[in-house]
Scaffold this active site. Sequence first.
Site, PDB file in Angstrom:
ATOM      1  CB  ALA A   1     -19.450   9.037  35.981  1.00 27.07           C
ATOM      2  CG  ASP A   2     -20.690  11.919  31.529  1.00 27.78           C
ATOM      3  OD1 ASP A   2     -19.989  12.613  31.641  1.00 27.78           O
ATOM      4  OD2 ASP A   2     -20.685  11.305  30.441  1.00 27.78           O
ATOM      5  CG  LEU A   3     -26.641  11.357  33.485  1.00 26.05           C
ATOM      6  CD1 LEU A   3     -27.497   9.989  33.455  1.00 26.05           C
ATOM      7  CD2 LEU A   3     -27.369  12.462  32.752  1.00 26.05           C
TER       8      LEU A   3
END
Length: 385
Positions: free
Chosen positions: A170-172
């Site tokens: 999700a961050d990436l």
Amino acid sequence: MQGPLTGVVVLDLSRALAGPHAAQMLGDLGARVIKIEHPQGGDESRGWGPPFVGPDGDISTYFLAANRNKQSITLDLKASDDRDTLTRLIRHSDVLIENFRSGVLARLGFSTERIEELNPRMVLLSITGFGHDGPEGGRPGYDQIAQGEAGLMSITGPPGQPHRAGPSIADLLAGIHGAYGVAAALYEREKTGKGGVIRTSLLASVVGVHAYHGTQWTVAGQVPQANGNHHASIAPFGAFRCGDGMIQIAAGNDGHWQKVATLLGIDPARPEYATNRDRFAHRDELVNEMEKVLTTETRDHWLGALAEAGVPAGSIRTIDEVYTWDQTRSQGLLAEVDHPVLGPIELPGPVLRFDHHTSQDHTAPPALGADNDAVLDWLKGKEAP
């Protein structure tokens, strides 16, 4: 560094992973990235581990993964002098990236209106957990929570056992989507002369890649389920047991299936296996029948036979095997940098290659505040009459 974004100056006020990954991608494309960190500890990912490396065991490999091709300066944005320095930097930069909770940057004196006033050409990328507005817009966002809230965990892992994806995806994804938005905004700025605000979130970035899992619900009205190591819509397409481990087979069309079936001694025209719809309806039976044959020989045997037959197949590599694989290295997917403490090290490298740009030298993730003097000298030069 030289690249498509050479001459673009990026201020990276973000920390942890989503924002830093976006800024790193822009740095890979040649932008000058100035990472702004708090004097006390800096980006919190500097303290995330294990593993830690270096003679004092205090260098986080997590931090190293998201901060190459950057300079680091330290500013305490609650101090008036340091806010003045940020004000000056904004006037002479092109992009600002932040992933504070909604409203924090404004409370520090840098609302979107103030930033636009200081630099109408500024492109501002704001990354939040669940969006900057809406009924839950103020929620803090961490990757695993977003994976669960955005439905990813429900379709990952064995049926009935929600699993997080291995990487902080999700961050990436938020970082990737953010960098994509910045590139589009910079292109638009060439036509309008004005910057603008780009907003994305961990939630948006995961929902944005639901793809056929999304339309399974929005169009067909079916709630997607986890399928373990097998495809949600195609069969046979997944991981299969062999005599000494597992391989992956991807029969993406009827032609591939006919080759697989012939190789394994299965009649491809059997009514329950004749079409993909039939095969998927009888997937468990099909997997069992295939594995009865596959377990009689080794992985290498079957990978060779499948390659000769023209069927897409592959092994399941460990991370160390990926980075020592000749194909990985041939694609420039490792970047060697000279770290001031660790010496020459290899980092996961950029994913884009431009034929008209030769391979670039990359710089190591910086020590906290390592570039204070260099950045301030550059700023003075920009302000000189």
